[in-house]
Write an enzyme that holds these catalytic residues in place. Structure first.
Site, PDB file in Angstrom:
ATOM      1  N   GLY A 126       0.829  -1.203   0.000  1.00 54.97           N
ATOM      2  CA  GLY A 126       0.000   0.000   0.000  1.00 54.97           C
ATOM      3  C   GLY A 126       0.856   1.244   0.000  1.00 54.97           C
ATOM      4  O   GLY A 126       2.077   1.183   0.176  1.00 54.97           O
ATOM      5  N   HIS A 127       0.198   2.375  -0.189  1.00 57.68           N
ATOM      6  CA  HIS A 127       0.864   3.675  -0.129  1.00 57.68           C
ATOM      7  C   HIS A 127      -0.040   4.666   0.590  1.00 57.68           C
ATOM      8  O   HIS A 127      -1.176   4.348   0.960  1.00 57.68           O
ATOM      9  CB  HIS A 127       1.220   4.169  -1.534  1.00 57.68           C
ATOM     10  CG  HIS A 127       2.438   3.512  -2.111  1.00 57.68           C
ATOM     11  ND1 HIS A 127       3.698   3.721  -1.603  1.00 57.68           N
ATOM     12  CD2 HIS A 127       2.590   2.640  -3.140  1.00 57.68           C
ATOM     13  CE1 HIS A 127       4.579   3.016  -2.301  1.00 57.68           C
ATOM     14  NE2 HIS A 127       3.927   2.343  -3.233  1.00 57.68           N
ATOM     15  N   ASP A 128       0.477   5.870   0.772  1.00 56.51           N
ATOM     16  CA  ASP A 128      -0.212   6.911   1.533  1.00 56.51           C
ATOM     17  C   ASP A 128      -1.696   7.007   1.193  1.00 56.51           C
ATOM     18  O   ASP A 128      -2.553   7.055   2.081  1.00 56.51           O
ATOM     19  CB  ASP A 128       0.492   8.254   1.266  1.00 56.51           C
ATOM     20  CG  ASP A 128      -0.052   9.401   2.099  1.00 56.51           C
ATOM     21  OD1 ASP A 128      -1.207   9.794   1.873  1.00 56.51           O
ATOM     22  OD2 ASP A 128       0.683   9.915   2.955  1.00 56.51           O
ATOM     23  N   ILE A 129      -2.020   7.033  -0.092  1.00 53.75           N
ATOM     24  CA  ILE A 129      -3.419   7.209  -0.504  1.00 53.75           C
ATOM     25  C   ILE A 129      -4.303   6.077   0.025  1.00 53.75           C
ATOM     26  O   ILE A 129      -5.463   6.291   0.382  1.00 53.75           O
ATOM     27  CB  ILE A 129      -3.515   7.321  -2.048  1.00 53.75           C
ATOM     28  CG1 ILE A 129      -4.926   7.780  -2.465  1.00 53.75           C
ATOM     29  CG2 ILE A 129      -3.126   6.014  -2.734  1.00 53.75           C
ATOM     30  CD1 ILE A 129      -5.008   8.128  -3.937  1.00 53.75           C
ATOM     31  N   ASN A 130      -3.747   4.860   0.108  1.00 57.43           N
ATOM     32  CA  ASN A 130      -4.501   3.719   0.631  1.00 57.43           C
ATOM     33  C   ASN A 130      -4.692   3.825   2.135  1.00 57.43           C
ATOM     34  O   ASN A 130      -5.756   3.488   2.657  1.00 57.43           O
ATOM     35  CB  ASN A 130      -3.781   2.412   0.309  1.00 57.43           C
ATOM     36  CG  ASN A 130      -3.441   2.278  -1.161  1.00 57.43           C
ATOM     37  OD1 ASN A 130      -2.281   2.123  -1.518  1.00 57.43           O
ATOM     38  ND2 ASN A 130      -4.433   2.329  -2.038  1.00 57.43           N
ATOM     39  N   ASP A 157       2.361   9.225   5.186  1.00 56.85           N
ATOM     40  CA  ASP A 157       3.802   8.990   5.158  1.00 56.85           C
ATOM     41  C   ASP A 157       4.549   9.843   6.182  1.00 56.85           C
ATOM     42  O   ASP A 157       5.400   9.334   6.916  1.00 56.85           O
ATOM     43  CB  ASP A 157       4.365   9.289   3.763  1.00 56.85           C
ATOM     44  CG  ASP A 157       4.158   8.127   2.796  1.00 56.85           C
ATOM     45  OD1 ASP A 157       3.635   7.083   3.224  1.00 56.85           O
ATOM     46  OD2 ASP A 157       4.523   8.270   1.610  1.00 56.85           O
TER      47      ASP A 157
END
Length: 391
Positions: A126-130, A157
């Protein structure tokens, strides 16, 4: 500085882990980043850090990594749950328990993940948006009528991840000064995003944030809390929420509009702010008005007032305004203030300080040659050693 003498081992990762290490380095900690051999990096959050390249799939590389952590005050683990544990570098190896004596019971073991460690998404990428999607806050952010917009990768983040991780490390240090023992600091960016978003989330569930997204004071609904485009394509920020500040803003703005000599069928007053039915007219009035002059004109008009209207600066303009390409470390302390550590924007090459760090661990030249031969420092180092032996 406040953290002089504190030794930190940071396993190389993306934005949040490096930012945690940067906060500690800015305040005097000695930060060693462990990189993979032959890896590349785009990490700009490396001021004041050093790098050692280790292949931890080799016995020698793993041994050096364990030795570094055994001598450290802080470990920053940016991996998914279980990665360091599988390598034999989990907290149970370093912390003393009823069953065994640890290698470094004073170690503060900071684990930074995206999703909650024990949740349904713990094994997923995953990343920040998730992360902000699951936190609840993304659904409240401004955007179009169709969907919200994400604010770069700042919330999860850096705020809910890296900064809260640094905060947790400092809290553990304070506790260690009393108990003499380290502990695990668990940070996940979903929970961190929720925590830093406490005000809007609590407002929403309590009913204080009453309307649909895009109709409230702070989500783009209020025309007196928004960004406006000027005649030169640059922007002004307007944030006059309080009646007395709105009065100053609209008074100044109306003066400029009247001075152009054009007849207008409607002019807002101080009471317009509290008349929600007039907000669409007010927004159109401000949009059209700001487009009559360039940004710097409006900057001069509102500078020095309580109108809560200031220019939106580009990164280059902001660097000039603040006198530094690097954002200056914050907060500022009266006796032990942090240091920016470097003036230029640099990338720390993986393995740049490998030899120096190995010598600090009191490894002999023969020990280092053995690590090279084994491949613990990477294939490139091994090939270089072979070439030297042939000369």
């Amino acid at each position: 500085m406040s953290l002089n003498g504190i030794r930190v081992v940071e396993f190389a990762g993306l934005a949040p882990g490096p930012f945690t290490g940067l906060v500690l380095a800015h305040n005097g900690a000695s930060v060693i980043r462990i990189d993979r051999p032959s890896s590349t990096t785009r990490d700009l959050l490396c001021a004041g850090k050093r790098s050692i390249a280790l292949d931890m799939k080799t016995a020698g590389g793993l041994r050096v990594a364990k030795d570094l952590v055994a001598k450290a005050d802080v470990l920053i683990d940016p991996f998914r749950p279980g990665v360091l544990e599988k390598l034999g570098l989990g907290p149970e190896v370093f912390h003393t328990s009823d069953k065994r004596e640890g290698l470094n019971d004073k170690l503060i073991y900071a684990r930074l993940t995206g999703f909650p460690r024990n949740g349904a998404h713990s094994t997923m990428a995953g990343h920040d948006i998730n992360y902000i999607a699951l936190s609840g806050i993304l659904s409240m952010l401004p955007g179009t009528t169709d969907k919200p917009t994400f604010p770069l990768n700042l919330i999860a983040d850096f705020a809910g991840g890296g900064l809260l991780c640094a905060n947790g490390i400092l809290l553990a240090m304070i506790e260690r000064s009393r108990s003499g023992r380290g502990q695990v600091v668990n940070v996940d960016m979903v929970s961190g995003s929720r925590y830093i978003s406490s005000f809007p989330l609590l407002s929403a569930v309590s009913g204080a944030w009453g309307g649909q997204r895009g109709t409230n004071l702070l989500d783009g609904g209020a025309p007196f809390y928004d960004v406006y485009t000027c005649s030169d394509g640059k922007w002004m920020s307007v944030g006059c929420l309080e009646p007395q500040f709105f009065a100053q803003f609209i008074g100044k703005f109306n003066e400029i509009m009247k001075s152009d000599g054009k007849q207008r069928s409607w002019l807002p007053s101080q009471l317009t702010q509290s008349t929600k039915e007039d907000w669409p007219k007010l927004r159109k009035y401000l949009e059209d008005g700001f487009r009559t002059h360039p940004r710097d004109f409006w900057t001069e008009i509102f500078h020095g007032t309580d109108a809560c209207a200031v220019p939106v600066l580009s990164p280059t303009e902001a660097a000039q305004f603040h006198g530094s390409l690097h954002p200056i470390p914050h907060p500022e302390l009266s006796r032990t203030s942090p240091s920016p550590l470097q003036d230029e924007i640099k990338i720390l090459g993986p393995g740049k300080h490998t030899a120096d760090i190995l010598r600090e661990l009191r490894l002999s030249e023969e020990d280092m040659r053995q690590l090279i031969t084994e491949g613990a420092l990477g294939k490139e180092a091994r090939e270089l050693e072979r070439l030297k032996s042939k000369l």
